[in-house]
Design a protein around this motif. Structure first.
Motif, PDB file in Angstrom:
ATOM      1  N   SER A  14       0.848  -1.183   0.000  1.00 20.68           N
ATOM      2  CA  SER A  14       0.000   0.000   0.000  1.00 20.68           C
ATOM      3  C   SER A  14       0.886   1.237   0.000  1.00 20.68           C
ATOM      4  N   PRO A  15       0.688   2.180  -0.948  1.00 18.29           N
ATOM      5  CA  PRO A  15       1.538   3.363  -1.000  1.00 18.29           C
ATOM      6  C   PRO A  15       1.534   4.157   0.299  1.00 18.29           C
ATOM      7  N   GLU A  16       0.417   4.147   1.017  1.00 15.23           N
ATOM      8  CA  GLU A  16       0.333   4.899   2.257  1.00 15.23           C
ATOM      9  C   GLU A  16       1.263   4.326   3.320  1.00 15.23           C
ATOM     10  N   SER A  17       1.497   3.020   3.284  1.00 16.69           N
ATOM     11  CA  SER A  17       2.340   2.420   4.312  1.00 16.69           C
ATOM     12  C   SER A  17       3.776   2.239   3.846  1.00 16.69           C
ATOM     13  N   GLU A  18       4.065   2.553   2.603  1.00 18.38           N
ATOM     14  CA  GLU A  18       5.393   2.314   2.052  1.00 18.38           C
ATOM     15  C   GLU A  18       6.493   3.000   2.858  1.00 18.38           C
ATOM     16  N   ARG A  19       6.243   4.212   3.324  1.00 21.13           N
ATOM     17  CA  ARG A  19       7.270   4.933   4.059  1.00 21.13           C
ATOM     18  C   ARG A  19       7.650   4.230   5.348  1.00 21.13           C
ATOM     19  N   GLU A  20       6.732   3.463   5.895  1.00 15.23           N
ATOM     20  CA  GLU A  20       6.986   2.806   7.166  1.00 15.23           C
ATOM     21  C   GLU A  20       7.646   1.434   7.005  1.00 15.23           C
ATOM     22  N   LYS A  21       7.721   0.947   5.798  1.00 14.18           N
ATOM     23  CA  LYS A  21       8.284  -0.381   5.568  1.00 14.18           C
ATOM     24  C   LYS A  21       9.801  -0.348   5.712  1.00 14.18           C
ATOM     25  N   ALA A  22      10.334  -1.333   6.350  1.00 10.02           N
ATOM     26  CA  ALA A  22      11.786  -1.488   6.419  1.00 10.02           C
ATOM     27  C   ALA A  22      12.268  -2.009   5.070  1.00 10.02           C
ATOM     28  N   GLU A  34      14.461  -4.248   4.391  1.00 12.17           N
ATOM     29  CA  GLU A  34      14.569  -5.713   4.361  1.00 12.17           C
ATOM     30  C   GLU A  34      13.218  -6.363   4.085  1.00 12.17           C
ATOM     31  N   GLU A  35      12.170  -5.881   4.747  1.00 12.29           N
ATOM     32  CA  GLU A  35      10.833  -6.435   4.536  1.00 12.29           C
ATOM     33  C   GLU A  35      10.366  -6.177   3.106  1.00 12.29           C
ATOM     34  N   ALA A  36      10.640  -4.990   2.592  1.00 17.01           N
ATOM     35  CA  ALA A  36      10.259  -4.657   1.221  1.00 17.01           C
ATOM     36  C   ALA A  36      10.967  -5.574   0.236  1.00 17.01           C
ATOM     37  N   CYS A  37      12.234  -5.838   0.474  1.00 17.19           N
ATOM     38  CA  CYS A  37      12.986  -6.732  -0.417  1.00 17.19           C
ATOM     39  C   CYS A  37      12.444  -8.155  -0.364  1.00 17.19           C
ATOM     40  N   GLU A  38      12.020  -8.608   0.822  1.00 17.01           N
ATOM     41  CA  GLU A  38      11.412  -9.935   0.934  1.00 17.01           C
ATOM     42  C   GLU A  38      10.114 -10.013   0.124  1.00 17.01           C
ATOM     43  N   CYS A  39       9.342  -8.953   0.163  1.00 16.16           N
ATOM     44  CA  CYS A  39       8.092  -8.903  -0.616  1.00 16.16           C
ATOM     45  C   CYS A  39       8.394  -8.958  -2.108  1.00 16.16           C
ATOM     46  N   GLN A  42      11.451   5.495  -5.579  1.00 15.68           N
ATOM     47  CA  GLN A  42      12.907   5.295  -5.532  1.00 15.68           C
ATOM     48  C   GLN A  42      13.645   6.560  -5.954  1.00 15.68           C
ATOM     49  N   GLU A  43      13.193   7.175  -7.022  1.00 16.96           N
ATOM     50  CA  GLU A  43      13.839   8.397  -7.507  1.00 16.96           C
ATOM     51  C   GLU A  43      13.689   9.540  -6.503  1.00 16.96           C
ATOM     52  N   ALA A  44      12.523   9.648  -5.887  1.00 15.32           N
ATOM     53  CA  ALA A  44      12.277  10.733  -4.940  1.00 15.32           C
ATOM     54  C   ALA A  44      13.071  10.564  -3.644  1.00 15.32           C
ATOM     55  N   THR A  45      13.239   9.327  -3.199  1.00 12.01           N
ATOM     56  CA  THR A  45      13.901   9.072  -1.916  1.00 12.01           C
ATOM     57  C   THR A  45      15.381   8.746  -2.047  1.00 12.01           C
ATOM     58  N   GLY A  46      15.800   8.379  -3.249  1.00  9.30           N
ATOM     59  CA  GLY A  46      17.194   7.969  -3.432  1.00  9.30           C
ATOM     60  C   GLY A  46      17.471   6.559  -2.939  1.00  9.30           C
ATOM     61  N   ARG A  47      16.437   5.822  -2.610  1.00  9.47           N
ATOM     62  CA  ARG A  47      16.583   4.427  -2.157  1.00  9.47           C
ATOM     63  C   ARG A  47      16.241   3.481  -3.289  1.00  9.47           C
ATOM     64  N   GLU A  48      17.047   2.457  -3.444  1.00  5.23           N
ATOM     65  CA  GLU A  48      16.802   1.486  -4.503  1.00  5.23           C
ATOM     66  C   GLU A  48      16.265   0.190  -3.912  1.00  5.23           C
ATOM     67  N   LEU A  49      15.085  -0.176  -4.335  1.00  2.00           N
ATOM     68  CA  LEU A  49      14.487  -1.446  -3.946  1.00  2.00           C
ATOM     69  C   LEU A  49      14.448  -2.412  -5.121  1.00  2.00           C
ATOM     70  N   LEU A  50      13.949  -1.926  -6.235  1.00  2.00           N
ATOM     71  CA  LEU A  50      13.767  -2.762  -7.418  1.00  2.00           C
ATOM     72  C   LEU A  50      14.782  -2.361  -8.474  1.00  2.00           C
ATOM     73  N   SER A  51      15.646  -3.300  -8.838  1.00  2.70           N
ATOM     74  CA  SER A  51      16.628  -3.048  -9.897  1.00  2.70           C
ATOM     75  C   SER A  51      16.806  -4.315 -10.722  1.00  2.70           C
ATOM     76  N   ALA A  52      17.399  -4.154 -11.896  1.00  4.04           N
ATOM     77  CA  ALA A  52      17.655  -5.303 -12.773  1.00  4.04           C
ATOM     78  C   ALA A  52      18.634  -6.271 -12.117  1.00  4.04           C
ATOM     79  N   HIS A  53      19.521  -5.750 -11.293  1.00  2.00           N
ATOM     80  CA  HIS A  53      20.511  -6.596 -10.622  1.00  2.00           C
ATOM     81  C   HIS A  53      19.881  -7.406  -9.488  1.00  2.00           C
ATOM     82  N   LYS A  54      19.062  -6.755  -8.650  1.00  2.00           N
ATOM     83  CA  LYS A  54      18.477  -7.415  -7.486  1.00  2.00           C
ATOM     84  C   LYS A  54      17.350  -8.376  -7.846  1.00  2.00           C
ATOM     85  N   PHE A  55      16.459  -7.925  -8.734  1.00  6.53           N
ATOM     86  CA  PHE A  55      15.262  -8.701  -9.084  1.00  6.53           C
ATOM     87  C   PHE A  55      15.043  -8.638 -10.599  1.00  6.53           C
TER      88      PHE A  55
END
Length: 198
Positions: free
Chosen positions: A94-102, A104-109, A146-159
């Motif tokens: 859920s986009p509303e809860s995305e900011r609260e996700k760790a 590691e948990e996001a990567c598991e999802c 990802q672009e707005a926060t500078g955090r990378e979750l989804l990439s061609a390398h990871k997934f």
């Protein structure tokens, strides 16, 4: 047919866009309105004067009402799995809860969602289905977050499989017709990131 189909939603809501995409896939014209005075929650589908709330419930209603271009598999097991993964996406992404996700948990999802592709182009196999529509947040909005926060979750390398799905999904013509302008959504997310938290 003479049916009246309206969608109450907002232009930047991935949940509203789910409904719009499913209706377009079914070839059903609708009017996307920018407010919802009844429930104050979007989206809401109004079909012949009858309101239906919650995006996944609306997708099921669309599937049952308009039989062309199915978004669920025909076999019961396939339907059950599509419903499972769509609910998984709603519960975890859920986009509303995305900011609260760790992270590691996001990567598991993301790992679980990548495995659910089973080597297919789309979750629906070779065509867009319920799970693809439910995952529109990951396909479009996640890259903006990802672009707005500078955090990378989804990439061609990871997934790699999920990354390819995301690219194929977002670049599908009918999907592109339902997406809001990326620059406007990015501006909203950048403003949220820059705003001081209370």
């Amino acid at each position: 047919m003479g049916e009246e189909v309206k969608v109450f939603g907002t232009w930047a809501s991935p949940f509203s866009r789910r409904v719009e995409l499913a209706l377009r896939l079914k070839g059903v014209p609708s009017l996307l309105l920018k407010y919802n005075p009844v429930y104050k929650k979007v989206p809401v589908l109004l079909h012949n004067g009858k309101p239906i709330a919650e995006s996944l419930v609306i997708l099921e209603y669309i599937e049952e009402t308009w039989k062309n271009n199915p978004i669920l598999p025909e076999d019961p097991y396939g339907k059950a799995m599509a419903r499972f993964w769509a609910k998984f996406i709603d519960d975890k992404w859920s986009p509303e809860s995305e900011r609260e996700k760790a992270m590691e948990e996001a990567c598991e999802c993301l790992k679980a969602l990548e495995s659910a592709l089973n080597g297919n182009k789309f979750y629906g196999g070779h065509t867009i289905g319920l799970v693809d529509i439910a995952a529109n947040f990951i396909g479009f909005w996640l890259s903006i977050v990802q672009e707005a926060t500078g955090r990378e979750l989804l990439s061609a390398h990871k997934f790699p499989l999920l990354f390819n799905w995301s690219h194929d999904f977002v670049n599908c013509g009918i999907v592109q017709e339902c997406l809001p302008p990326k620059d406007k959504v990015l501006a909203i997310f950048k403003a949220r990131v820059a705003a001081p938290s209370n």
